[in-house]
Design an enzyme around this catalytic site. Sequence first.
Site, short mmCIF file in Angstrom:
data_model
loop_
_atom_site.label_atom_id
_atom_site.label_comp_id
_atom_site.label_asym_id
_atom_site.label_seq_id
_atom_site.Cartn_x
_atom_site.Cartn_y
_atom_site.Cartn_z
N ASP A 95 0.80 -1.23 0.00
CA ASP A 95 0.00 0.00 0.00
C ASP A 95 0.83 1.28 0.00
O ASP A 95 0.41 2.30 -0.51
CB ASP A 95 -0.95 0.01 1.21
CG ASP A 95 -0.22 -0.17 2.54
OD1 ASP A 95 1.02 -0.27 2.55
OD2 ASP A 95 -0.90 -0.24 3.59
N HIS A 96 2.05 1.21 0.56
CA HIS A 96 2.79 2.46 0.77
C HIS A 96 3.58 2.94 -0.45
O HIS A 96 4.01 4.09 -0.48
CB HIS A 96 3.76 2.30 1.94
CG HIS A 96 3.12 2.56 3.28
ND1 HIS A 96 2.04 1.83 3.74
CD2 HIS A 96 3.40 3.47 4.24
CE1 HIS A 96 1.70 2.29 4.93
NE2 HIS A 96 2.50 3.28 5.25
N ASP A 160 3.56 -0.58 11.42
CA ASP A 160 3.04 0.71 10.98
C ASP A 160 2.37 1.37 12.17
O ASP A 160 1.68 0.71 12.95
CB ASP A 160 2.02 0.51 9.85
CG ASP A 160 1.65 1.84 9.22
OD1 ASP A 160 2.29 2.22 8.23
OD2 ASP A 160 0.74 2.51 9.76
N ARG A 448 -2.47 12.38 9.89
CA ARG A 448 -1.29 13.19 10.21
C ARG A 448 -1.18 14.37 9.25
O ARG A 448 -1.51 14.24 8.07
CB ARG A 448 -0.01 12.35 10.11
CG ARG A 448 0.02 11.34 11.23
CD ARG A 448 1.39 10.78 11.49
NE ARG A 448 1.32 10.08 12.75
CZ ARG A 448 2.07 9.03 13.08
NH1 ARG A 448 2.97 8.58 12.24
NH2 ARG A 448 1.94 8.46 14.26
N SER A 643 11.93 6.72 16.82
CA SER A 643 11.20 5.54 16.38
C SER A 643 12.11 4.31 16.38
O SER A 643 13.31 4.41 16.14
CB SER A 643 10.60 5.76 15.00
OG SER A 643 11.61 6.14 14.11
N ARG A 645 13.81 1.76 14.88
CA ARG A 645 14.18 1.51 13.49
C ARG A 645 15.30 0.48 13.48
O ARG A 645 16.40 0.76 13.93
CB ARG A 645 14.66 2.85 12.91
CG ARG A 645 14.68 2.90 11.43
CD ARG A 645 14.87 4.32 10.95
NE ARG A 645 13.73 5.19 11.26
CZ ARG A 645 13.76 6.51 11.21
NH1 ARG A 645 14.87 7.13 10.88
NH2 ARG A 645 12.70 7.23 11.49
S1 SF4 Z 1 -1.90 6.55 8.01
FE1 SF4 Z 1 -0.28 5.22 7.26
S2 SF4 Z 1 -1.31 3.31 6.64
FE2 SF4 Z 1 -2.88 4.91 6.84
S3 SF4 Z 1 -3.14 5.69 4.78
FE3 SF4 Z 1 -1.69 7.01 5.85
S4 SF4 Z 1 0.32 6.17 5.35
FE4 SF4 Z 1 -1.20 4.60 4.84
#
Ligand code: SF4
Length: 758
Positions: A95-96, A160, A448, A643, A645
Site C-alpha cells: 500500500d505504501h 506501521d 497526520r 522511532s 528503526r
Molecule cells: S496513516 Fe499510514 S497506513 Fe494509513 S493511509 Fe496514511 S500512510 Fe497509509
Amino acid sequence: MIFDFEMIDSFYKQLDSKIFEIRKRLNHPLTLSEKILFSHIYYNNQTNPVRRGIDYVDFLPDRVAMQDATAQMAILQFMMAGKETTAVPTSVHCDHLILAQAGADDDLKKAGITNKEVYEFLSSVCNKYDIGFWKPGAGIIHQIVLENYAFPGGMMIGTDSHTPNAGGLGMIAIGVGGADAVDVLAGMGWELKLPKLIGIKLTGKLSGWSSAKDIILKISGLLTVKGGTGYIIEYFGEGAESLSCTGKATICNMGAETGATCSIFSFDKSMSDYLIATGRKEISDFASKNKNHLSADKEVYDDPEKYYDQFLEINLSGLEPYINGPFTPDLATPISRMKEEAAKNNWPTDVEVGLIGSCTNSSYEDISRAASVVKNAISKKLTAKSEFTITPGSEQIRSITERDGFLDLFRKIGGEVFANACGPCIGQWARKESDNNKINTIIHSFNRNFAKRNDANPNTHAFVASPEIVTAIALAGKLTFNPITDTLVNADGENVKLAEPEGLDLPPEGFGDIESGYQRPVAGQKEEKIVVDPSSDRLQLLSPFKEWDGKDFLNLPLLIKAKGKCTTDHISMAGFWLKYRGHLENISENYMIGAVNFFNGQTNSIFNQSSGSYDTVPQTARVYRDSGSGSVVVGEENFGEGSSREHAAMEPRFLGVKVVLVKSFARIHETNLKKQGILTLTFYNKDDYQKIREDDRIDITGLSGFATGKQLTVTLTHSDGTKEKFQANHSYNESQIEWFREGSALNIIRKSNKKNVI
Ligand code: SF4
C-alpha cells in the site's frame, strides 16, 4: 472466508480459563486492556509484572501485519532464522509504495513497474513462508486488517504506527518497528513496557455534522501529541456503544496521534454487526459467548478513577465538528471558532484541495455521509471550488461505493478517485501544483498533517477534519466555511444551505463477493529458493553476522564521538533513504550522517585514523571494518531515542562497529543493538566521556568473564602514548549475553533450525 479460524477458535476456547488465572494473579477488578494483555503473556513463569509504566513484559501476539515498505527488512531478517513458516499468522500489504498521480488505474500500472522487484520479492517470500499477501491495489493495511483479520480480545502487532485501528474491533493492536516483528515472526517473546491506562467515558450521542472523527480530533487537542505516550486508551460508556464499529476504528487509528500505545473499545453490537456483514458470523458468535471477558469489569466502569491512571469524560451530544492543524494534529479548533483562529494566525483560507479516504476514514459510513453532502450540493446547483480526491481504503470499499453510486457522485463535482493505497497520506502524491514553496491550504480526513507529510511543500498548511466536513469545505473552497451556520451561493446566484449529512454504518446490499486482491500462499512453494538480483539496488539478501571470536576487543579505533542528541533519525535518516529499506549495504551509507562530531561540530565529517584525514562516517567505518579491526561509537544521553528503526542497529553491525559506549541508551535502541550482536556499554562515570580523544585506540577487556551485572574495562590509548582506564556498565541478562556470543539473537534461532537455513 474466515482467516486463521483455528487460531481464533482456540483463542476463545482458552479465554475463560486464562481470565480465571489473571483474576487470581492480579486480585482486583480488571480493565479490558488487562484482560487482553495478560491473556497474551509469553512466559507463564514471568514474575508478577503488574506495575504499569515500570515492568517490561514479554507478550505473544496472535498475529503480525506488515506494510510493503517496512516488511522488506523484517522479512529479510526472518529468512535468516531458518524457519519453515512464521510463528504466528502474518500478512503483508502493498500500500505504501504507490504514487497517487493520475487516478487509480494508471497509478497502479506505474507502481507495478517502479516497484516490480519489491512486489515480486514480497509475493514469493509470502508463498514460501505461508504469509498472506495483499497485492498492490487491494487496499491499505489497517482497513484490510479490520475487514479480515481483527477479532475482539485478540492482540496483534503491525509494522506501521496506525496498527491500533484494529481496536475498533476490540483488539489490542500496536504499531512496532521491524525488529519487534522479527521477534514475533521467529517465535520469540515480544517485549513491551506494561502500558498505563487512560479511561475515556463517552456519554450522549453524536448528531448532525459531528462524527467519530471529531471525538478523536477533540481528544488529540486535549492530550496533545505526547499525552498518550506509554498509555492504552480504553473507551466505554453509552456514547461508545452508540458508535459504529468503523467509527470506533477511526478513533483508535488516530489515537496514535496522541502517542498512545493503542486504543480499544469493548465488544458490543456494532462489532457483532460488522463481523457478520464482513462474513465472520462465527467470530461474532465466539465473541458474544465471551462478552463478559471482552469488556472491563463492572466495578471498573462504576469507579473509573480508581482503576485507570487517567480518566476523561466527553459528552457526544454537545460535540461540534473540529478542524485540526495546520502542521500538527493536536491543534484542535472547533469549527465555530475557525474564522477567528484563521484570522488570528494568518492561515491561508482558500482551500486548494480537499482529500477524503485513507486507512483512517474510508468506511462505508464515511463515504456514504460525504456522498450525501455532495448529492445535496448537486441538487442545490453547487459545484466544488477546491480540487477533490478520494482514496478508498480497500478494494472492498471501492467496489461497493462504486456499486452504490457514491464514487460517481464525487466524480460529478470533479472528484478524482485514487488507487486503494496510502498515496497523499504519506507523501506519495504527485500534486498538480508545481510550486513547491507556495503558501497554501489543503484539508483532508487522514490522520497526520506534519509539514511535508502530504506533499513536498513545507508551506502547505494541511488541516484534518471528518470526511463530511472536508467535503463541505471543498465545496465552499474556504477553510472558514461552517456548514452548520453558513450558506453558499449557487449557480443561480441564490444563497443555499447544505443539509446535514446522512449515511449508513453498513452497506444494505452487503459487501459483495469481489476479487479482493488477496494472494493465498501457493502450496508446494516451501522448497523454493528466494532469488534476489545481485545487481538490485533496492533488495539484498542478508548474511548472518559472525559470532564473537571469544577474545577481548583490542586496539579498536574510535569511529565517532557523537555530541548531544543522537536519535534514530541521526543514526539512520529517513526521507530519500527509505527506498533502500530492503538493501542493507545501500542504506548503510546513511549511518550516523546526521550525528554531530564532538571534535569539529560537523555532521558526517570524522577523523579517519588510517588516512589521517577527514572522511564520511560510512566510508571511515568501512575502512576500519575491512582492515579487520572494527570500531567504537561513543555517544551521550538517551542515545537512539525516537522511532524503533532496526536499520539503526543493523547498519553499525554491517559496517563493523563492535561497541557502542554512551552515557545512556534509549531502551529500545539498546535492545536492538544487542539483538544484532553489538556490545552496548554505558559509562560508569559519565565524565569519562570527556577523556575520549579523536585519534584514540580503545580496548574493551573482561569479555571472557562477561556476566550479568559485572562491569567491563575500557582502556584508552592516546596518540601521545598515554593510557587512561575506566569501568563501563552493561545491562545484559543471560540470554542477551548469548546473543552477543552467537553474533546476534537471530543466529541462535538459526542454529536451532539449521536444516531450514536458506
Ligand atoms: S496513516 Fe499510514 S497506513 Fe494509513 S493511509 Fe496514511 S500512510 Fe497509509
